[in-house]
Design an enzyme around this catalytic site. Structure first.
Site, PDB file in Angstrom:
ATOM      1  N   HIS A 115       0.439  -1.339  -0.035  1.00  0.00           N
ATOM      2  CA  HIS A 115       0.167   0.119   0.229  1.00  0.00           C
ATOM      3  C   HIS A 115       0.712   1.884   0.088  1.00  0.00           C
ATOM      4  CE1 HIS A 115      -3.957  -2.292   1.459  1.00  0.00           C
ATOM      5  NE2 HIS A 115      -3.611  -1.736   0.427  1.00  0.00           N
ATOM      6  N   ASP A 137       0.664   3.938   1.230  1.00  0.00           N
ATOM      7  CA  ASP A 137       1.525   5.476   2.964  1.00  0.00           C
ATOM      8  C   ASP A 137       3.190   4.050   2.943  1.00  0.00           C
ATOM      9  OD1 ASP A 137      -0.695   3.467   3.173  1.00  0.00           O
ATOM     10  OD2 ASP A 137      -1.320   3.965   5.066  1.00  0.00           O
ATOM     11  N   HIS A 138       3.076   3.186   2.846  1.00  0.00           N
ATOM     12  CA  HIS A 138       4.323   2.745   3.360  1.00  0.00           C
ATOM     13  C   HIS A 138       5.176   2.186   2.343  1.00  0.00           C
ATOM     14  CE1 HIS A 138       1.360   0.600   6.589  1.00  0.00           C
ATOM     15  NE2 HIS A 138       1.332   0.841   6.388  1.00  0.00           N
TER      16      HIS A 138
END
Length: 312
Positions: free
Chosen positions: A64, A66-67
């Site tokens: 994902h 945001d990582h």
């Protein structure tokens, strides 16, 4: 070992929290290991006491954005600085193509080698992900909308405390010989005397352990991975009140994180990856999330950007 939180928000950054990233600084060396690398991580590193030139390994939990969106930019900057000799990157198999594609499309050629390690088989077969003479790393499958993995860094047992007074009383001169004795080895002095290091050391000291679990809903595999850990960093995206949303999105509530710590006999829990919906101006605040977790697991701390914590 100690950790520094570089980003503690889930999904998107907020005014006070960047998206996911955490730096682990090893006491045995000058190495820094990075866990996740959301957008803006390199800017967070510049504001912290972490030196990007010391980053040797990067562990990614899942794909994902945001990582992972900060990873190509960080690698490009390290390439421009010319300080890195090479980086090992651990994560899902798709990570290699993501990084190579981003670097190729932006015409970026790194000045150092990347070594990719795909973690799927290590997690499913419960195999050691990394090991040297001082540290070992394990990983486990978590429960999220896409494949996600938790990581455990365990320091191997250290020699017992060395009895310096005993060595001095026997007129053993300080120096490298003390190091050999502390390792439990037998040594022969210049005057012919022989000593066994085991007679100068207390019992071996248990090494420190750190576990990083995000993103996931409550998972038995996270409990197993965290067994008897000194420190568990676990996501707490939602409050107890928003439990239905946690099941919908396969994220943890504060209660789930605390339950993981309790069942695994973890010594300390730090909750992170908070939804931006929880601010000091809203009905539910980050302090409320901390109180919810502490009802189940009292030794819980709330993560914030740039918080540094010792693992002991």
């Amino acid at each position: 070992m100690n950790i520094t939180f570089l980003g503690t928000s889930s999904g998107v950054p907020s005014l006070t929290r960047n998206v996911s990233s955490l730096a682990l600084k090893l006491s045995q060396s000058s190495e820094v290991w990075l866990f996740d690398c959301g957008e803006g991580t390199q800017h967070q590193i510049m504001k912290s006491n972490i030196k990007s030139s010391q980053i040797k390994k990067i562990f990614i939990t899942h794909m994902h954005g945001d990582h992972i969106y900060g990873l190509p930019g960080l690698l490009a900057t390290l390439g421009l600085s010319g300080n890195s000799k090479g980086i090992e990157i651990y994560g899902p198999s798709e990570l290699r193509s993501f990084i190579n594609s981003a670097l190729k499309s932006s015409f970026c050629k790194l000045s150092f080698p990347l070594h990719f390690v795909e973690v799927e088989n290590f997690a499913s077969e419960n195999k050691m992900l990394f090991e040297n003479n001082k540290i070992k790393v394990n990983c486990a499958c978590l429960k999220h909308k896409i494949p996600a993995y938790g990581y455990r860094v365990s320091e191997k047992d250290k020699p017992g405390i060395f009895d310096i007074k005993k060595a001095e009383s026997l007129k053993i001169a300080p120096g490298p010989i003390y190091s050999e004795l502390q390792k439990g080895k037998k040594v022969v002095l210049a005057d012919g005397r022989t000593f066994d290091g085991k007679e100068f050391c207390g019992p071996p000291r248990e090494g420190e352990s750190f576990v990083y679990c995000t993103d996931t809903i409550f998972s038995e595999s996270a409990v197993s991975l965290s067994k008897n850990a000194d420190l568990l960093v676990h996501e707490s995206t939602f409050s107890e009140e928003d439990e239905s949303m946690a099941y919908e999105k396969l994220h943890s509530t504060t209660i789930m994180a605390a339950k993981t710590a309790l069942l695994s006999n973890t010594k300390k829990l730090i909750i992170t990856h908070l939804s931006p919906r929880y601010t000091n101006k809203n009905a539910i605040t980050p302090s409320d999330l901390l109180k919810e977790a502490q009802k189940i697991f009292p030794n819980t701390q709330l993560a914030k950007d740039f918080l540094t914590a010792e693992i002991k």
